[in-house]
Design a protein around this motif. Structure first.
Motif, PDB file in Angstrom:
ATOM      1  N   UNK A 155      34.343 -19.692 -11.103  1.00 29.25           N
ATOM      2  CA  UNK A 155      33.493 -19.462 -12.387  1.00 29.25           C
ATOM      3  C   UNK A 155      32.100 -18.403 -11.902  1.00 29.25           C
ATOM      4  N   UNK A 156      31.946 -17.651 -12.686  1.00 30.35           N
ATOM      5  CA  UNK A 156      30.644 -16.772 -11.846  1.00 30.35           C
ATOM      6  C   UNK A 156      29.934 -16.407 -12.934  1.00 30.35           C
ATOM      7  N   UNK A 157      28.673 -16.606 -13.657  1.00 24.39           N
ATOM      8  CA  UNK A 157      27.830 -16.517 -13.862  1.00 24.39           C
ATOM      9  C   UNK A 157      26.185 -15.301 -13.161  1.00 24.39           C
ATOM     10  N   UNK A 158      25.385 -14.813 -14.562  1.00 23.75           N
ATOM     11  CA  UNK A 158      25.493 -13.279 -13.472  1.00 23.75           C
ATOM     12  C   UNK A 158      23.787 -14.003 -14.566  1.00 23.75           C
ATOM     13  N   UNK A 159      22.909 -13.885 -13.839  1.00 25.39           N
ATOM     14  CA  UNK A 159      21.333 -13.824 -13.485  1.00 25.39           C
ATOM     15  C   UNK A 159      20.571 -12.760 -13.358  1.00 25.39           C
ATOM     16  N   UNK A 160      20.304 -11.779 -14.053  1.00 26.68           N
ATOM     17  CA  UNK A 160      19.157 -10.981 -13.930  1.00 26.68           C
ATOM     18  C   UNK A 160      17.934 -11.322 -13.941  1.00 26.68           C
ATOM     19  N   UNK A 161      17.102 -10.659 -13.216  1.00 29.55           N
ATOM     20  CA  UNK A 161      15.336 -10.729 -12.555  1.00 29.55           C
ATOM     21  C   UNK A 161      14.672 -10.012 -13.054  1.00 29.55           C
ATOM     22  N   UNK A 162      15.204  -9.489 -13.793  1.00 29.63           N
ATOM     23  CA  UNK A 162      14.522  -8.056 -15.221  1.00 29.63           C
ATOM     24  C   UNK A 162      14.615  -8.226 -16.343  1.00 29.63           C
ATOM     25  N   UNK A 163      14.078  -8.046 -17.065  1.00 28.13           N
ATOM     26  CA  UNK A 163      14.484  -7.776 -18.829  1.00 28.13           C
ATOM     27  C   UNK A 163      15.129  -6.307 -18.969  1.00 28.13           C
ATOM     28  N   UNK A 164      16.231  -6.247 -20.204  1.00 31.14           N
ATOM     29  CA  UNK A 164      16.992  -5.621 -20.009  1.00 31.14           C
ATOM     30  C   UNK A 164      16.413  -4.232 -19.412  1.00 31.14           C
ATOM     31  N   UNK A 165      17.733  -3.221 -19.028  1.00 28.58           N
ATOM     32  CA  UNK A 165      17.018  -1.945 -18.726  1.00 28.58           C
ATOM     33  C   UNK A 165      17.761  -1.292 -19.941  1.00 28.58           C
ATOM     34  N   UNK A 166      16.975  -0.014 -20.861  1.00 26.86           N
ATOM     35  CA  UNK A 166      17.830   0.502 -21.926  1.00 26.86           C
ATOM     36  C   UNK A 166      17.356   1.907 -22.154  1.00 26.86           C
ATOM     37  N   UNK A 167      17.255   1.934 -21.403  1.00 24.34           N
ATOM     38  CA  UNK A 167      16.241   3.170 -21.671  1.00 24.34           C
ATOM     39  C   UNK A 167      15.208   4.342 -20.090  1.00 24.34           C
ATOM     40  N   UNK A 168      15.653   5.598 -20.062  1.00 27.03           N
ATOM     41  CA  UNK A 168      15.751   6.358 -19.141  1.00 27.03           C
ATOM     42  C   UNK A 168      13.890   5.979 -18.525  1.00 27.03           C
ATOM     43  N   UNK A 169      13.558   6.329 -16.895  1.00 24.69           N
ATOM     44  CA  UNK A 169      12.148   6.958 -17.313  1.00 24.69           C
ATOM     45  C   UNK A 169      11.945   7.987 -16.633  1.00 24.69           C
ATOM     46  N   UNK A 170      10.775   8.884 -17.788  1.00 24.38           N
ATOM     47  CA  UNK A 170      10.624   9.520 -16.791  1.00 24.38           C
ATOM     48  C   UNK A 170       9.400   9.838 -16.249  1.00 24.38           C
ATOM     49  N   UNK A 171       9.261   8.716 -15.224  1.00 20.28           N
ATOM     50  CA  UNK A 171       7.896   8.696 -14.464  1.00 20.28           C
ATOM     51  C   UNK A 171       8.377   8.742 -12.412  1.00 20.28           C
ATOM     52  N   UNK A 172       9.648   8.501 -12.793  1.00 21.04           N
ATOM     53  CA  UNK A 172      10.345   9.814 -11.516  1.00 21.04           C
ATOM     54  C   UNK A 172      11.264   7.837 -10.507  1.00 21.04           C
ATOM     55  N   UNK A 173      11.194   6.830 -11.535  1.00 18.85           N
ATOM     56  CA  UNK A 173      12.059   6.072 -11.209  1.00 18.85           C
ATOM     57  C   UNK A 173      13.737   6.536 -11.584  1.00 18.85           C
ATOM     58  N   UNK A 174      14.457   5.545 -10.682  1.00 20.76           N
ATOM     59  CA  UNK A 174      16.065   6.263 -11.294  1.00 20.76           C
ATOM     60  C   UNK A 174      16.356   5.351 -12.277  1.00 20.76           C
ATOM     61  N   UNK A 175      16.305   5.682 -13.189  1.00 26.21           N
ATOM     62  CA  UNK A 175      16.689   4.693 -14.645  1.00 26.21           C
ATOM     63  C   UNK A 175      17.115   5.891 -15.310  1.00 26.21           C
ATOM     64  N   UNK A 176      18.424   5.971 -14.907  1.00 26.11           N
ATOM     65  CA  UNK A 176      18.989   6.791 -15.591  1.00 26.11           C
ATOM     66  C   UNK A 176      18.924   7.211 -17.771  1.00 26.11           C
ATOM     67  N   UNK A 177      19.567   7.847 -17.872  1.00 29.63           N
ATOM     68  CA  UNK A 177      20.138   8.423 -19.617  1.00 29.63           C
ATOM     69  C   UNK A 177      20.119   7.233 -20.171  1.00 29.63           C
TER      70      UNK A 177
END
Length: 402
Positions: free
Chosen positions: A329-351
């Motif tokens: 079994x593989x259960x995934x946990x992500x150590x941050x809240x969901x990414x749902x929007x891009x970053x306009x400040x230069x962080x590489x979070x896309x559209x």
């Protein structure tokens, strides 16, 4: 994303080029596809070397000088050279001409001309380092020194660690620092509006770093403990995705008294797939840095913890490899809240259209990834761990501070 660095010697007999070179290697987790150095020589000339290579591949053997600045990033070619200065920047700049007047009146230039949340370090031909941190504190910036010989300013103290320098303090949001051979001056140019970048805590900063008075390793261990409180899963092994998520896994396993396994080994140079420029490199990056260890996963129920998820491409490939080696079994946990929007400040979070969490529900995401389940750290859990709510959460809530 970028790492910026400035070093000034208090005696012109020094050559700081190698300090800059190794300091940038200590920052290349913030960006490794473009790098550059500007050096001030004894005759007051600034020379620049800027290439589309990682800092460790930058050729600087011919560069000599007693003060300099450096850049490790992704999308921009820095340092920029003007008539009387050079500058490196972390953050989006719409009009680079604002830096032409910087040396004449730094405070006035910042107050009247800088309209974006940017952090920069500039070097003048007169032998001054001028550094400014954006008033939100989105981009980290620290001040340190090498004994009584060198002053150092860098995005993270990791640049100081690798050259044996000492962290003195973090530069405050909205603070201007001016250094020359004779003195250090600090001015609070803009009123702080603290909205620290959440990605710095969960992904960007190196695990041995200090950002916004938080020890990153300790904070990420606490994130793992919070994940254990929010999502206790019956499993045989906890595995963190190297390098960023390893402390998450440590915290999770401790809290639930579950075995912790290394899970992966690495070949080749480390590649931060969130910073990768194309899909091919993302896949190859996974293969280079995440080669599963068969005996650690075969026949086991695995809790796999990662720091964040953007498109899901790298995580899907990772889970496929775990299944191939016999994970039950593989259960995934992500150590941050969901990414749902891009970053306009230069962080590489896309559209938004590229973000899997913005377009699919949890069950569908788990099915696409090949996981048995997937869950994310809650916003409430994030605030609890960090200890305050002075955070930029734009990529997670679509509410931006600027």
């Amino acid at each position: 994303m970028a790492g910026i660095l400035g070093i000034l010697a208090f005696d012109e007999v020094w050559n700081v080029s190698k300090f800059l070179y190794y300091g940038l290697i200590g920052l290349q987790h913030r960006g490794y596809s473009r790098s550059g150095i500007a050096i001030l020589s004894k005759d007051r000339n600034i020379s620049i070397k800027s290439e589309n290579v990682a800092p460790e591949d930058l050729e600087i053997r011919e560069m000599r000088g007693w003060a300099g600045i450096g850049y490790a990033g992704i999308r921009h070619s820095y340092p920029l050279l003007f008539d009387n200065s050079a500058v490196v920047v972390d953050g989006p700049v719409k009009d680079i001409s604002i830096f032409k007047q910087l040396m004449k009146d730094p405070e006035k230039t910042i107050e009247e001309s800088i309209k974006e949340p940017i952090t920069f370090i500039a070097l003048s031909k007169d032998g001054q380092l001028i550094a400014y941190r954006d008033e939100l504190g989105l981009k980290p910036l620290s001040l340190g020194g090498f004994g009584f010989d060198l002053a150092i300013i860098s995005s993270e103290p990791t640049a100081m660690y690798v050259i044996g320098a000492e962290l003195k303090r973090e530069i405050k949001p909205g603070e201007l620092v001016i250094i020359d051979k004779y003195h250090l001056e600090s001015r609070q140019v803009k009123t702080p509006k603290k909205a620290y970048c959440t990605i710095e805590y969960v992904y960007q900063a190196r695990i041995d770093s200090i950002v916004n008075e938080r020890e990153i390793y300790d904070l990420r261990v606490k994130i793992g403990e919070e994940l254990a409180i929010e999502y206790p899963i019956e499993a045989d092994s906890v595995i963190g995705v190297p390098e960023t998520a390893l402390p998450f896994a440590i915290g999770y396993s401790r809290k639930l008294n579950l075995p912790l396994d290394l899970g992966f080994t690495r070949t080749g140079s480390p590649i931060r797939t969130m910073l990768a420029s194309d899909a091919f490199l993302k896949i190859i990056g996974v293969q280079l840095k995440l080669n599963p260890i068969k005996s650690a996963v075969k026949g086991k129920r695995i809790v796999l913890i990662d720091d964040s998820m953007v498109t899901g491409t790298t995580l899907k490939n990772t889970i496929f490899n775990l299944r191939k080696l016999g994970a039950k079994e593989v259960h995934v946990l992500i150590g941050s809240p969901k990414l749902i929007s891009q970053c306009p400040y230069g962080v590489e979070v896309p559209d938004e259209k590229e973000l899997i969490s913005a377009n699919l529900d949890d069950k569908t995401i788990a099915r696409v990834l090949g996981a048995d389940s997937i869950n994310w750290l809650s916003l409430e859990g994030l605030f609890k761990v960090v200890g305050h709510t002075n955070l930029c959460l734009g990529c997670m809530t679509k509410k931006y501070p600027w």
